[in-house]
Scaffold this motif. Structure first.
Motif, PDB file in Angstrom:
ATOM      1  N   ARG A 177       4.976 -44.664 -30.607  1.00  0.00           N
ATOM      2  CA  ARG A 177       3.695 -44.940 -31.263  1.00  0.00           C
ATOM      3  C   ARG A 177       2.557 -44.915 -30.253  1.00  0.00           C
ATOM      4  N   TRP A 178       2.815 -45.447 -29.059  1.00  0.00           N
ATOM      5  CA  TRP A 178       1.763 -45.489 -28.046  1.00  0.00           C
ATOM      6  C   TRP A 178       1.404 -44.076 -27.595  1.00  0.00           C
ATOM      7  N   ILE A 179       2.415 -43.229 -27.397  1.00  0.00           N
ATOM      8  CA  ILE A 179       2.152 -41.834 -27.019  1.00  0.00           C
ATOM      9  C   ILE A 179       1.335 -41.140 -28.105  1.00  0.00           C
ATOM     10  N   ARG A 180       1.718 -41.331 -29.365  1.00  0.00           N
ATOM     11  CA  ARG A 180       0.984 -40.710 -30.474  1.00  0.00           C
ATOM     12  C   ARG A 180      -0.464 -41.200 -30.518  1.00  0.00           C
ATOM     13  N   ASP A 181      -0.660 -42.515 -30.381  1.00  0.00           N
ATOM     14  CA  ASP A 181      -2.008 -43.069 -30.448  1.00  0.00           C
ATOM     15  C   ASP A 181      -2.881 -42.581 -29.295  1.00  0.00           C
ATOM     16  N   GLU A 182      -2.286 -42.456 -28.106  1.00  0.00           N
ATOM     17  CA  GLU A 182      -3.057 -41.956 -26.974  1.00  0.00           C
ATOM     18  C   GLU A 182      -3.425 -40.490 -27.173  1.00  0.00           C
ATOM     19  N   ARG A 183      -2.525 -39.711 -27.746  1.00  0.00           N
ATOM     20  CA  ARG A 183      -2.839 -38.311 -28.028  1.00  0.00           C
ATOM     21  C   ARG A 183      -3.972 -38.198 -29.047  1.00  0.00           C
ATOM     22  N   LEU A 184      -3.934 -39.050 -30.055  1.00  0.00           N
ATOM     23  CA  LEU A 184      -5.002 -39.032 -31.054  1.00  0.00           C
ATOM     24  C   LEU A 184      -6.330 -39.468 -30.446  1.00  0.00           C
ATOM     25  N   ALA A 185      -6.288 -40.503 -29.606  1.00  0.00           N
ATOM     26  CA  ALA A 185      -7.519 -40.971 -28.964  1.00  0.00           C
ATOM     27  C   ALA A 185      -8.089 -39.896 -28.046  1.00  0.00           C
ATOM     28  N   ARG A 186      -7.220 -39.178 -27.319  1.00  0.00           N
ATOM     29  CA  ARG A 186      -7.674 -38.102 -26.444  1.00  0.00           C
ATOM     30  C   ARG A 186      -8.312 -36.969 -27.260  1.00  0.00           C
TER      31      ARG A 186
ATOM     32  N   ALA B 109      -7.411 -26.328 -33.380  1.00  0.00           N
ATOM     33  CA  ALA B 109      -6.007 -26.253 -32.963  1.00  0.00           C
ATOM     34  C   ALA B 109      -5.883 -26.383 -31.452  1.00  0.00           C
ATOM     35  N   ALA B 110      -6.833 -25.788 -30.716  1.00  0.00           N
ATOM     36  CA  ALA B 110      -6.802 -25.873 -29.253  1.00  0.00           C
ATOM     37  C   ALA B 110      -7.063 -27.290 -28.782  1.00  0.00           C
ATOM     38  N   ILE B 111      -7.947 -27.991 -29.474  1.00  0.00           N
ATOM     39  CA  ILE B 111      -8.199 -29.394 -29.147  1.00  0.00           C
ATOM     40  C   ILE B 111      -6.909 -30.196 -29.308  1.00  0.00           C
ATOM     41  N   GLY B 112      -6.200 -29.943 -30.399  1.00  0.00           N
ATOM     42  CA  GLY B 112      -4.938 -30.645 -30.619  1.00  0.00           C
ATOM     43  C   GLY B 112      -3.923 -30.346 -29.534  1.00  0.00           C
ATOM     44  N   GLU B 113      -3.858 -29.094 -29.101  1.00  0.00           N
ATOM     45  CA  GLU B 113      -2.892 -28.708 -28.075  1.00  0.00           C
ATOM     46  C   GLU B 113      -3.203 -29.368 -26.743  1.00  0.00           C
ATOM     47  N   ARG B 114      -4.480 -29.587 -26.447  1.00  0.00           N
ATOM     48  CA  ARG B 114      -4.845 -30.269 -25.206  1.00  0.00           C
ATOM     49  C   ARG B 114      -4.255 -31.678 -25.148  1.00  0.00           C
ATOM     50  N   SER B 115      -3.989 -32.250 -26.314  1.00  0.00           N
ATOM     51  CA  SER B 115      -3.451 -33.600 -26.379  1.00  0.00           C
ATOM     52  C   SER B 115      -1.974 -33.635 -26.754  1.00  0.00           C
ATOM     53  N   GLY B 116      -1.356 -32.454 -26.863  1.00  0.00           N
ATOM     54  CA  GLY B 116       0.078 -32.431 -27.124  1.00  0.00           C
ATOM     55  C   GLY B 116       0.471 -32.188 -28.561  1.00  0.00           C
ATOM     56  N   PHE B 117      -0.493 -31.848 -29.429  1.00  0.00           N
ATOM     57  CA  PHE B 117      -0.188 -31.528 -30.822  1.00  0.00           C
ATOM     58  C   PHE B 117      -0.151 -30.010 -30.974  1.00  0.00           C
ATOM     59  N   TYR B 118       1.035 -29.453 -31.148  1.00  0.00           N
ATOM     60  CA  TYR B 118       1.169 -28.008 -31.166  1.00  0.00           C
ATOM     61  C   TYR B 118       1.388 -27.455 -32.572  1.00  0.00           C
ATOM     62  N   ALA B 119       1.190 -28.270 -33.595  1.00  0.00           N
ATOM     63  CA  ALA B 119       1.209 -27.822 -34.987  1.00  0.00           C
ATOM     64  C   ALA B 119      -0.094 -28.305 -35.622  1.00  0.00           C
TER      65      ALA B 119
END
Length: 319
Positions: free
Chosen positions: A253-262, A278-288
């Motif tokens: 959960r902490w990893i997910r929340d930090e990715r969302l905050a980033r 999509a590129a913004i998401g990838e910068r934070s680890g979201f590749y879908a």
């Protein structure tokens, strides 16, 4: 520049220090961190971190335990006197700081702050979760004088002086600067906890700040997960979960929340306007992209695209 706010709290009997307490008219009970403080100068926001510049005559700031029922905030305040002294009472201790010295208090517990003479000081106020410290951790750090003339303490002390002199000139990289300040406070707290652990023979190492720094540096890594973190620190996944449980969360959960905050911070930064969602998401680890959009909407109540459009919309105050 905005008007300064601060919080305060009450603590036990001040004993021998009673003679230094200001007159009753200079006592202020503050109930939350958004309440205006009399006699303050200015306040700057750097993302989630705030720098408060306070000055005035002798005064006492009190936050009694009864006010904590109205607030669930967990903030750490680090004070650096510029003129005069500041005395902090919390967790059964009393510490005084002057000059380059630093002193901290945890705003989620009762405390008392006393300036017995005319003063000017800087207070760095940041959410405790940014440091990775629990309330139990800060009980070892509060109301203790921190040396500000060498090492990490000197870096933080000099930074606070610089913020008073140049804070109003900072117009770019606000979020990044706030993150840097939080990182410096985290490093100093971690150093002091490790030193105290050696002195007091405490068996449990303070891993959380180091773990959080490791995760933040690797948010874009698609393979980042609780198991890789556990392997990095040579602990079991169960022990890692126990560490995060002390902070009312889990590693995943902490990893997910930090990715969302980033990602939210990147969407709010005009420097990244040329990047697709999509590129913004990838910068934070979201590749879908669809997964990123759904998680973002669940967390912030708005899709990433809507968030960016709302940020780009002209403010009514500027129209």
């Amino acid at each position: 520049m905005t008007h300064v706010v601060i919080r305060s709290s009450a603590q036990e009997d001040v004993g021998h220090f009673k003679a230094a307490v200001p007159p009753h008219g200079c006592v202020q009970i503050v109930r939350d961190h958004e309440e205006d403080l009399r006699g303050t100068a200015a306040s700057y926001r750097f993302g989630e971190v705030r720098a408060l510049f306070l000055e005035g005559g002798p005064r006492e700031l009190i936050r009694p335990s009864r006010t904590l029922q109205q607030s669930t905030d967990g903030y750490l305040s680090v004070c650096r006197p510029l003129v005069g002294r500041v005395h902090v009472f919390q967790d059964g201790r009393h510490a005084a700081a002057r000059g380059a010295q630093l002193v901290a208090y945890d705003c989620s517990r009762p405390y008392k702050v006393i300036m017995p003479e005319r003063f000017r000081m800087v207070v760095l106020l940041l959410p405790r979760r940014l440091t990775g410290l629990s309330a139990r951790d800060t009980e070892l750090l509060t109301a203790r004088m921190w040396c500000g003339s060498q090492g990490l303490g000197a870096l933080l002390s000099d930074l606070l002086v610089g913020l008073e002199q140049h804070g109003d000139q900072v117009n770019t990289g606000i979020e990044l600067l706030g993150g840097s300040m939080a990182g410096l406070v985290t490093a100093l707290c971690t150093e002091r906890l490790r030193s105290m652990a050696e002195e007091l023979g405490l068996s449990r190492p303070t891993l959380m700040p180091s773990i959080q720094a490791f995760i933040r540096e690797r948010l874009a890594d698609p393979d980042l997960c609780p198991l890789t973190v556990a392997h990095q620190y040579n602990v079991s996944l169960r022990y890692l979960q126990k560490i995060f449980r002390e902070h009312d969360t889990s590693p995943a959960r902490w990893i997910r929340d930090e990715r969302l905050a980033r990602s939210r911070s990147d969407l709010a930064d005009p420097r990244f306007d040329h990047l697709a969602i999509a590129a913004i998401g990838e910068r934070s680890g979201f590749y879908a992209a669809s997964h990123f959009s759904r998680l973002f909407r669940d967390r912030y109540g708005i899709t990433p695209r809507e968030f960016r459009k709302r940020r780009e919309a002209p403010s009514p105050l500027n129209s």
